[in-house]
Motif scaffolding. Structure first.
Motif, PDB file in Angstrom:
ATOM      1  N   PRO A  96       0.826  -1.204   0.000  1.00  0.00           N
ATOM      2  CA  PRO A  96       0.000   0.000   0.000  1.00  0.00           C
ATOM      3  C   PRO A  96       0.863   1.257   0.000  1.00  0.00           C
ATOM      4  CG  PRO A  96       0.034  -0.968   2.191  1.00  0.00           C
ATOM      5  CD  PRO A  96       0.768  -1.917   1.271  1.00  0.00           C
ATOM      6  N   PRO A  97       0.263   2.413  -0.322  1.00  0.00           N
ATOM      7  CA  PRO A  97       1.022   3.671  -0.317  1.00  0.00           C
ATOM      8  C   PRO A  97       1.572   3.981   1.075  1.00  0.00           C
ATOM      9  CG  PRO A  97      -1.195   3.996  -1.197  1.00  0.00           C
ATOM     10  CD  PRO A  97      -1.118   2.603  -0.671  1.00  0.00           C
ATOM     11  N   SER A  98       2.576   4.833   1.127  1.00  0.00           N
ATOM     12  CA  SER A  98       3.118   5.281   2.405  1.00  0.00           C
ATOM     13  C   SER A  98       2.033   6.010   3.183  1.00  0.00           C
ATOM     14  CB  SER A  98       4.301   6.222   2.176  1.00  0.00           C
ATOM     15  OG  SER A  98       5.318   5.550   1.470  1.00  0.00           O
ATOM     16  N   GLU A  99       2.193   6.079   4.497  1.00  0.00           N
ATOM     17  CA  GLU A  99       1.216   6.762   5.331  1.00  0.00           C
ATOM     18  C   GLU A  99       0.990   8.185   4.846  1.00  0.00           C
ATOM     19  OE1 GLU A  99       1.918   6.489   9.561  1.00  0.00           O
ATOM     20  OE2 GLU A  99       2.771   4.495   9.296  1.00  0.00           O
ATOM     21  N   GLY A 100      -0.274   8.566   4.729  1.00  0.00           N
ATOM     22  CA  GLY A 100      -0.616   9.929   4.329  1.00  0.00           C
ATOM     23  C   GLY A 100      -0.642  10.157   2.831  1.00  0.00           C
ATOM     24  N   LYS A 101      -0.275   9.150   2.039  1.00  0.00           N
ATOM     25  CA  LYS A 101      -0.280   9.297   0.584  1.00  0.00           C
ATOM     26  C   LYS A 101      -1.469   8.539  -0.005  1.00  0.00           C
ATOM     27  CE  LYS A 101       4.572  10.101  -0.362  1.00  0.00           C
ATOM     28  NZ  LYS A 101       5.680   9.744  -1.226  1.00  0.00           N
ATOM     29  N   PRO A 102      -2.129   9.123  -1.012  1.00  0.00           N
ATOM     30  CA  PRO A 102      -3.260   8.432  -1.638  1.00  0.00           C
ATOM     31  C   PRO A 102      -2.784   7.305  -2.555  1.00  0.00           C
ATOM     32  CG  PRO A 102      -2.819  10.484  -2.779  1.00  0.00           C
ATOM     33  CD  PRO A 102      -1.897  10.444  -1.579  1.00  0.00           C
TER      34      PRO A 102
ATOM     35  N   GLY B 157      -1.886   7.426  -8.730  1.00  0.00           N
ATOM     36  CA  GLY B 157      -0.876   8.422  -9.087  1.00  0.00           C
ATOM     37  C   GLY B 157       0.240   7.797  -9.887  1.00  0.00           C
ATOM     38  N   ASP B 158       1.452   8.302  -9.687  1.00  0.00           N
ATOM     39  CA  ASP B 158       2.569   7.832 -10.501  1.00  0.00           C
ATOM     40  C   ASP B 158       3.500   6.878  -9.762  1.00  0.00           C
ATOM     41  OD1 ASP B 158       3.778   9.579  -8.788  1.00  0.00           O
ATOM     42  OD2 ASP B 158       4.860  10.695 -10.323  1.00  0.00           O
ATOM     43  N   GLU B 159       3.031   6.289  -8.657  1.00  0.00           N
ATOM     44  CA  GLU B 159       3.846   5.313  -7.945  1.00  0.00           C
ATOM     45  C   GLU B 159       3.119   3.979  -7.882  1.00  0.00           C
ATOM     46  OE1 GLU B 159       5.228   6.308  -4.073  1.00  0.00           O
ATOM     47  OE2 GLU B 159       6.329   8.047  -4.770  1.00  0.00           O
TER      48      GLU B 159
END
Length: 91
Positions: A17-23, A26-28
């Motif tokens: 999952p994305p890093s904490e606080g990131k939606p 996107g581009d990752e």
């Protein structure tokens, strides 16, 4: 994180999952592969011109709640490095 592998396989893919606080999105794209020799694989990819991090990351942040709220894991991050796709998307 979800890790998937065919039965009996030595190869697994982890969808992270994305890093904490990131939606999400996107581009990752976070996708982890396992290896028995991260140093050799990192060096091989760099030598072949693959866009990978200059160094292998070896430290994480001290985290609670990964196993239970009573347990703190000092370094929950295994050695890792990131690469980018041909279009520059972080992978």
């Amino acid at each position: 994180m979800i890790e998937v592998a065919p039965p009996g396989s030595a190869i697994a893919i982890a969808l992270v999952p994305p890093s904490e606080g990131k939606p999400a999105g996107g581009d990752e794209t976070h996708c982890a592969f396992t290896t028995d020799d991260i140093e050799a694989d990192h060096a091989t990819l760099r030598a072949r011109g693959v866009d990978v991090d200059a160094e292998i990351a070896r430290k994480g942040k001290c985290r609670t709640g990964l196993v239970s709220v009573e347990v703190t894991i000092a370094d929950p991050v295994p050695p890792q490095f990131f690469s980018a796709t041909l279009t520059g998307t972080a992978f």
